[in-house]
Design an enzyme around this catalytic site. Sequence first.
Site, PDB file in Angstrom:
ATOM      1  N   HIS A 157       6.039  43.487  49.744  1.00  0.00           N
ATOM      2  CA  HIS A 157       4.913  44.412  49.916  1.00  0.00           C
ATOM      3  C   HIS A 157       3.612  43.850  49.351  1.00  0.00           C
ATOM      4  O   HIS A 157       2.537  44.352  49.667  1.00  0.00           O
ATOM      5  CB  HIS A 157       5.231  45.792  49.324  1.00  0.00           C
ATOM      6  CG  HIS A 157       5.217  45.867  47.828  1.00  0.00           C
ATOM      7  ND1 HIS A 157       6.363  45.918  47.062  1.00  0.00           N
ATOM      8  CD2 HIS A 157       4.197  45.915  46.947  1.00  0.00           C
ATOM      9  CE1 HIS A 157       6.044  46.012  45.785  1.00  0.00           C
ATOM     10  NE2 HIS A 157       4.725  46.010  45.684  1.00  0.00           N
ATOM     11  N   ASP A 202      12.616  43.873  49.847  1.00  0.00           N
ATOM     12  CA  ASP A 202      11.255  43.710  49.337  1.00  0.00           C
ATOM     13  C   ASP A 202      11.078  42.404  48.570  1.00  0.00           C
ATOM     14  O   ASP A 202      10.622  42.398  47.422  1.00  0.00           O
ATOM     15  CB  ASP A 202      10.869  44.900  48.448  1.00  0.00           C
ATOM     16  CG  ASP A 202       9.356  45.013  48.258  1.00  0.00           C
ATOM     17  OD1 ASP A 202       8.621  44.256  48.936  1.00  0.00           O
ATOM     18  OD2 ASP A 202       8.911  45.821  47.441  1.00  0.00           O
ATOM     19  N   SER A 254       3.790  43.844  40.620  1.00  0.00           N
ATOM     20  CA  SER A 254       4.713  43.629  41.729  1.00  0.00           C
ATOM     21  C   SER A 254       5.016  42.155  41.927  1.00  0.00           C
ATOM     22  O   SER A 254       4.110  41.337  42.031  1.00  0.00           O
ATOM     23  CB  SER A 254       4.126  44.157  43.039  1.00  0.00           C
ATOM     24  OG  SER A 254       4.434  45.496  43.214  1.00  0.00           O
TER      25      SER A 254
END
Length: 530
Positions: free
Chosen positions: A155, A185, A259
């Site tokens: 992402h 992901d 992230s």
Amino acid sequence: MRNLFVRSGVRLAVRRAACLAVSGLALSVAGGWSGGSAFAQNAPPVSGQPSSVPTPAPRSVPSSFADLANRLLPSVVNVSTSAVLKPAKNDDKGPDSSDPDGPQVPSFQPGSPLEKFFHDYLKHKPAPNRPPRRQQALGSGFIIDASGIIVTNNHVIEGADQVSVTLQDGTEMPARIVGRDSQVDLAVLEVKPKHPLPTVPLGRSDRARIGDWVLAIGNPFGLNGTVTAGIISSRGRNVEHGLYDDYIQTDAAINRGNSGGPLFNLSGEVIGINTLIYGGAGGDSIGIGFAIPADDARGIIDQLRRTGHVSRGWMGLKFQDVTNDIAETLDFHKPDGSNGKGTLVSEIDPKGPAAKAGLEVGDIITRVGDQDVTGQTMPRIIASILPGTQAQLTVWHKGAFKTLPITLAQSPTPPDMPPSDTHQPEHRHAALGELGVTVSSIDADARTQYALSDDQRGVLVSRVEAGSPAASRGIAEGNVITQVGQDQINTPDDFAKAIQRLHDRKKTEVLLLLQDDDGLRWVPVPFLGN
């Protein structure tokens, strides 16, 4: 109460989705924003009840993480992306279609200048002939190979047409997306450094225990090289974010921008990839974060490095977890008399591997190979087996156990393919005089100008000579050539070589697969002088 997950990356300029406030709490994804759902709390242990688990020797609390952090920081990078912000599908609708939770548009006479102004302003609709706007995003990553291989979240780079990586010392390099997988992901990037880079190893996350110390390193809110410490709060968390949920939960502070960053054990091994946070309405950390276990990520990273995408096994059935109520109703018990565990088959694809193996609705699968399965673990275990591999299923069928061999097929869910242009070719243009065209590689500027998707393949027609064979067949600037005959082309050199091969075979024309506003079409184009 519905909780909300938010990605722990930082979006600059435009957020892809808004977080919903729920009593001041929201679940955030460590790099964009996405919806999630509530998860149940575990029942507290009964006080005074003896434990059958042996107590290991106590370990001293570290007096400082400084030496460990100093060793690990150079292997953690900042990942920066840029992408074309494409207008929404309903951008051509009037003010009445505005989000009821967003800015409210006053009523104006339909078709009036004020109505158009407010609609275009609030919907950010670009003026005619104005190129689409671009958005920036920030995330984290870590280096696993000194040659320049980097792991991050999908992402973080999803939809990007430009990706760059910044090292701890400030060195910035363009990055190529080697492969990505939206199901778990994960994404793998590659840079071309002038010297070997510092790396960190993937550890054994299955050995990590609740209560172990961990360090999270990343770039929350763009603050490079931020180190936070905490413990593993829980294991095997299913937060209903995806089919393969198996998260490590930690109280180490993780925020937007973390992230794709690593979660380290005290040996300096990566045992998790930070992905989700459970935070306040603004997406900030309240001490509950989630990381993809390294053991789940290892095989996916290997596939992405080899092939650029992930191939998953598929059985062709639907199933559900065997609850205590189901086990009692079916009289399904273990040898010790406790309720059995497994997955109850609820539907079978008549043409799938499960049907060919002889499975039936109502069967309970308890083991795949040497691994016990439940409704939560079954998707990950099956997906980790490569298509074409034979596995042995242990099945409880009408009161008795039996073993069934099954050959898994390829999952019907198409894999995620990486963009085509995160590394530009050596020669970015080629002029073909015999056709009267100049073609160029597809880069970020071309995507912006011609509103091309991030995974568009082929070469861009950047110039057409007046009166040329190409012009006579309707080829125009901005068209994309994707094939020459049966040959796929992705660079100007590919195109030039394909044309040269036709010359060598004494051909007088070339058949091009052309993409324009109306879609794909085949166009035969004669060579000049024919």
